[in-house]
Design a protein around this motif. Structure first.
Motif, PDB file in Angstrom:
ATOM      1  N   ASP A  63      35.161  39.808  38.348  1.00 20.33           N
ATOM      2  CA  ASP A  63      34.826  40.517  39.575  1.00 20.33           C
ATOM      3  C   ASP A  63      36.106  40.815  40.349  1.00 20.33           C
ATOM      4  O   ASP A  63      37.215  40.471  39.923  1.00 20.33           O
ATOM      5  CB  ASP A  63      33.831  39.713  40.413  1.00 20.33           C
ATOM      6  CG  ASP A  63      34.353  38.330  40.792  1.00 20.33           C
ATOM      7  OD1 ASP A  63      35.585  38.095  40.731  1.00 20.33           O
ATOM      8  OD2 ASP A  63      33.529  37.467  41.161  1.00 20.33           O
ATOM      9  N   GLU A  64      35.945  41.466  41.490  1.00 25.32           N
ATOM     10  CA  GLU A  64      37.129  41.860  42.256  1.00 25.32           C
ATOM     11  C   GLU A  64      37.920  40.657  42.754  1.00 25.32           C
ATOM     12  O   GLU A  64      39.143  40.726  42.900  1.00 25.32           O
ATOM     13  CB  GLU A  64      36.712  42.751  43.434  1.00 25.32           C
ATOM     14  CG  GLU A  64      36.337  44.159  43.025  1.00 25.32           C
ATOM     15  CD  GLU A  64      37.447  44.857  42.241  1.00 25.32           C
ATOM     16  OE1 GLU A  64      38.628  44.780  42.659  1.00 25.32           O
ATOM     17  OE2 GLU A  64      37.154  45.460  41.206  1.00 25.32           O
ATOM     18  N   HIS A  65      37.249  39.552  43.020  1.00 22.66           N
ATOM     19  CA  HIS A  65      37.949  38.341  43.451  1.00 22.66           C
ATOM     20  C   HIS A  65      38.888  37.851  42.347  1.00 22.66           C
ATOM     21  O   HIS A  65      40.046  37.493  42.608  1.00 22.66           O
ATOM     22  CB  HIS A  65      36.945  37.253  43.818  1.00 22.66           C
ATOM     23  CG  HIS A  65      37.585  35.953  44.228  1.00 22.66           C
ATOM     24  ND1 HIS A  65      38.184  35.771  45.459  1.00 22.66           N
ATOM     25  CD2 HIS A  65      37.748  34.781  43.542  1.00 22.66           C
ATOM     26  CE1 HIS A  65      38.672  34.545  45.527  1.00 22.66           C
ATOM     27  NE2 HIS A  65      38.429  33.929  44.388  1.00 22.66           N
ATOM     28  N   LEU A 102      40.126  39.640  39.818  1.00 24.93           N
ATOM     29  CA  LEU A 102      41.195  40.626  39.624  1.00 24.93           C
ATOM     30  C   LEU A 102      42.246  40.507  40.719  1.00 24.93           C
ATOM     31  O   LEU A 102      43.457  40.609  40.454  1.00 24.93           O
ATOM     32  CB  LEU A 102      40.607  42.035  39.585  1.00 24.93           C
ATOM     33  CG  LEU A 102      39.655  42.342  38.420  1.00 24.93           C
ATOM     34  CD1 LEU A 102      39.117  43.767  38.555  1.00 24.93           C
ATOM     35  CD2 LEU A 102      40.349  42.146  37.085  1.00 24.93           C
ATOM     36  N   ALA A 103      41.813  40.295  41.963  1.00 24.23           N
ATOM     37  CA  ALA A 103      42.755  40.160  43.072  1.00 24.23           C
ATOM     38  C   ALA A 103      43.639  38.928  42.880  1.00 24.23           C
ATOM     39  O   ALA A 103      44.841  38.955  43.181  1.00 24.23           O
ATOM     40  CB  ALA A 103      42.006  40.077  44.398  1.00 24.23           C
ATOM     41  N   THR A 112      44.350  46.190  35.903  1.00 24.66           N
ATOM     42  CA  THR A 112      43.273  47.162  36.036  1.00 24.66           C
ATOM     43  C   THR A 112      42.265  46.952  34.913  1.00 24.66           C
ATOM     44  O   THR A 112      42.606  46.454  33.842  1.00 24.66           O
ATOM     45  CB  THR A 112      43.792  48.614  35.964  1.00 24.66           C
ATOM     46  OG1 THR A 112      44.485  48.806  34.712  1.00 24.66           O
ATOM     47  CG2 THR A 112      44.746  48.914  37.103  1.00 24.66           C
TER      48      THR A 112
END
Length: 203
Positions: A81-83, A85-86, A105
């Motif tokens: 999820d974006e968490h 990836l961040a 990405t």
């Protein structure tokens, strides 16, 4: 002029030319005398490996001060999820310290070459491809980073080192480039390159 060899190292091939245990080595794929890898790629990783017989060129490629970016195309377990990836982008803390920020990405790569043996398929566990670019080279760093955020690496293919790319090379194939090294180091090297058709050693 110096000569650089770009090899698509297959899965489960050692980044060396000999092995006392009889495992597959670079000698199975490239038979140019007097060359050695400029850097390494793990036995269970695939992709771009640079080789040369010129120590000065090897130093320019591998020295940490150069910070050559390395890009990997990585199949991971699950769908980050974006968490997650961040966390990869900003840096995670591994047992040897925090990692530098990375470019990460999601990546859709349908033309991935087949691997033998293939990654185990499990219908209940989705997978995802990421493109990860690092400016440091710790031992098994990409695998440790993805595991840290809960998405173990299933397959890892190094796509590029600096401006050199894997494009056009099937597993086991290689090509050579002629490199002009400036007399003195400058902020940016000027390199004259001549591309050759990929070659594969025939056994």
């Amino acid at each position: 002029m110096s000569t650089l060899y770009l090899l698509h190292k297959p899965f489960r091939v050692l980044s060396q030319f000999t092995d006392s245990r009889g495992r597959a080595t670079l000698a199975h794929y490239i038979d140019v005398p007097g060359i050695y890898p400029a850097g390494r790629l793990d036995h269970d990783s695939e992709g771009l490996l640079l080789l040369t017989g010129d120590g000065r060129l090897a130093h320019r490629i591998t020295h940490p001060d150069r910070k050559q970016p390395k890009t990997y195309r990585v199949q991971v377990e699950g769908e980050p999820d974006e968490h997650a990836l961040a966390a990869l982008r900003h840096g995670v803390t591994l047992n040897d310290g925090p990692t530098r920020p990375a470019r990460v990405t999601r990546f859709d790569w349908p033309d991935v070459p087949p691997r033998e043996p293939p990654v185990r398929y499990r219908a209940s566990v989705p997978t995802c491809w990421l493109e990860i670019t690092l400016t440091e080279g710790r031992n098994r760093q990409v695998r440790r980073m993805t595991a840290h955020v809960g998405h173990p690496t299933l397959r890892l293919i190094r796509w590029s080192i600096g401006s050199w790319q894997l494009a056009g090379l099937a597993p086991g194939e290689w090509r050579e480039e002629r490199i002009h090294l400036p007399r003195r180091d400058a902020g940016h090297d000027k390199q004259a390159r001549h591309h050759h058709r990929p070659r594969r050693r025939r056994s």
